[in-house]
Design an enzyme around this catalytic site. Structure first.
Site, short mmCIF file in Angstrom:
data_model
loop_
_atom_site.label_atom_id
_atom_site.label_comp_id
_atom_site.label_asym_id
_atom_site.label_seq_id
_atom_site.Cartn_x
_atom_site.Cartn_y
_atom_site.Cartn_z
N TYR A 141 5.49 -9.69 10.88
CA TYR A 141 5.84 -9.17 12.21
C TYR A 141 6.42 -10.25 13.12
O TYR A 141 7.16 -9.94 14.04
CB TYR A 141 4.59 -8.59 12.88
CG TYR A 141 4.29 -7.18 12.49
CD1 TYR A 141 3.96 -6.86 11.18
CD2 TYR A 141 4.31 -6.16 13.43
CE1 TYR A 141 3.66 -5.56 10.82
CE2 TYR A 141 4.00 -4.85 13.07
CZ TYR A 141 3.67 -4.56 11.77
OH TYR A 141 3.38 -3.27 11.42
N LYS A 191 -2.29 -9.92 -1.89
CA LYS A 191 -1.40 -9.73 -3.05
C LYS A 191 -1.27 -11.08 -3.73
O LYS A 191 -0.17 -11.65 -3.89
CB LYS A 191 -0.06 -9.17 -2.56
CG LYS A 191 0.88 -8.73 -3.66
CD LYS A 191 0.45 -7.45 -4.37
CE LYS A 191 1.38 -7.15 -5.54
NZ LYS A 191 0.88 -6.05 -6.39
N ASP A 223 -2.39 -3.11 -3.63
CA ASP A 223 -2.03 -1.83 -4.27
C ASP A 223 -3.28 -1.11 -4.77
O ASP A 223 -3.43 0.10 -4.62
CB ASP A 223 -0.99 -2.03 -5.39
CG ASP A 223 -1.31 -3.20 -6.32
OD1 ASP A 223 -2.28 -3.92 -6.06
OD2 ASP A 223 -0.59 -3.36 -7.32
N ASP A 247 -1.47 -2.72 8.69
CA ASP A 247 -0.75 -1.61 9.34
C ASP A 247 -0.72 -0.41 8.41
O ASP A 247 -1.05 0.71 8.79
CB ASP A 247 0.67 -2.06 9.68
CG ASP A 247 1.47 -0.95 10.33
OD1 ASP A 247 0.91 -0.29 11.23
OD2 ASP A 247 2.64 -0.73 9.93
N ASP A 251 -3.35 3.27 8.55
CA ASP A 251 -2.88 4.66 8.66
C ASP A 251 -3.45 5.50 7.51
O ASP A 251 -3.84 6.65 7.69
CB ASP A 251 -1.34 4.74 8.62
CG ASP A 251 -0.73 4.75 10.02
OD1 ASP A 251 -1.34 4.13 10.92
OD2 ASP A 251 0.34 5.36 10.21
#
Ligand code: IPM
Ligand code: MG
Length: 365
Positions: A141, A191, A223, A247, A251
């Site tokens: 970001y 990751k 994942d 982020d 959700d």
């Protein structure tokens, strides 16, 4: 002394749900003899229209002078064509950076009364109680460079995933401290099989874990975490992860227990003031219709009472009042359910307020 709250309603339904949360805070004041002083500031599209900037300087100073910040939501189609640095979302990213809000707390709680609003089977989500701790001021970001390039005559683009060790340490440490007060388990999501920043993240998590021998640390690849959240969400207590992964996963986590309209968040810094906002956006499609769910915003205000002001009883009373109204079968339109009594935003606020002011009720549930 009155608590100073900077109120930034923002755009779209941000305004509607903020108005609701302020009514609830006023009722808390009335019932518990607390004083809250609200000062309004502009952010997002509204701020751009008024001042030419999505985060005017006076809003930043207002926030810095306050004890806590309550933010609605930003954005809308009206501002989609603006150059990136003027878009409403930039206001949000900038205020996070200005206030150094590095840890974003997003709890997912199971509500028995909402079990049939979830896309997952009741037995999968029953008693889910997890807390996502998302790093909020670093990573993709904010990393530089972030731009379009021309490489040998070919168009390209670059974003940068950059973290300093201290930025990892402080958010991971926050997650451990929070886990200590909960089920004592931290799942660090990364990751590490691909990214160097993730390998460092894992290393830092291991180091911090040594200071918390009573808390279990688990590593999980992002994942796999996305899959496990749907398959077996009950295994999680505190999840800590970098900005972009957080982020996306937050959700995903938000639909487990019902609706995006239910989920509050708190963003913490080392010094305060903290910022509280619902996870949902400005929902321009339903703006002005009086159908938005004000509960995420009201629960964000409850988090403010607890985390910024140490008002645990008051926070509990608000949460109990919300529960009571949901148990009584009242729903805003986003919460689908077979036998729901669908009510408007303002009616929902009124019902929660009434439950809150009913002494017997709100402490006994
Ligand atoms: C969120 C939002 C923001 C983010 C957007 C609006 C910039 O999706 O708070 O999760 O990506 O952080
Ligand atoms: Mg998001």
């Amino acid at each position: 002394m009155a608590k100073k709250i900077a109120v930034l309603p923002g755009d779209g339904i941000g305004k509607e749900v903020t108005a609701g949360a302020l009514q609830i805070l006023q009722a808390v004041g009335e019932r518990f003899g607390r004083q809250f002083e609200f000062s309004y500031g502009k952010i997002g599209g509204e701020a751009y229209d008024a001042t030419g900037s999505p985060l005017p300087e006076e809003t930043v100073s207002l926030c810095k002078e306050s004890d806590a910040v309550l933010l609605g939501a930003v954005g809308g189609p009206k501002w989609d064509q603006l150059p990136v640095h003027l878009r409403p979302e930039q206001g949000l990213l900038k205020i996070r950076k200005e206030l150094n809000l590095f840890a974003n707390l997003r709890p997912t709680t199971f509500y028995k009364s909402l079990a049939d609003s979830s896309p997952l089977r009741p037995e999968v989500i029953e008693d889910v109680d997890m807390l996502m701790v998302r790093e909020l001021t670093g990573g993709l970001y904010f990393g530089k460079p972030s731009e379009r390039l021309n490489r040998n005559g070919k168009e390209a683009a670059v974003d940068t995933l950059f973290y300093q060790r201290e930025e990892m340490e402080r958010v991971i440490e926050t997650a451990f401290k929070l886990a200590r007060k909960r089920k004592k388990k931290v799942t660090s999501v990364d990751k590490a099989n691909v990214l160097e920043s993730s390998r460092m993240w894992r290393e830092v998590a291991e180091e911090i874990a040594k200071k918390f021998p009573d808390v279990e640390l688990q590593h999980m690849l992002v994942d796999n975490a996305a899959m496990q959240l749907i398959k077996n969400p009950k295994q999680f207590d505190v999840i800590v992860t970098e900005n972009m992964f957080g982020d996306i996963l937050s959700d995903e986590a938000s639909v487990l227990t019902g609706s995006l309209g239910m989920l509050p968040s708190a963003s913490l810094s080392l010094t305060g003031p903290y910022l509280y906002e619902p996870i949902h956006g400005s929902a321009p499609d339903i703006q002005g219709k009086n159908i938005a769910n004000p509960i995420a915003m009201i629960l964000s205000a409850a988090m403010m009472l607890r985390l910024s002001f140490g008002l645990e009883d008051e926070a509990k009373a608000v949460e109990n009042a919300v529960n009571h109204v949901l148990n009584a079968g009242y729903r805003t339109k986003d919460l689908v359910s077979s036998d729901a009594k669908i009510i408007t935003t303002t009616e929902m606020v009124e019902k929660i307020k009434a439950a809150l002011l009913d002494h017997e009720l709100s402490l006994s549930i």
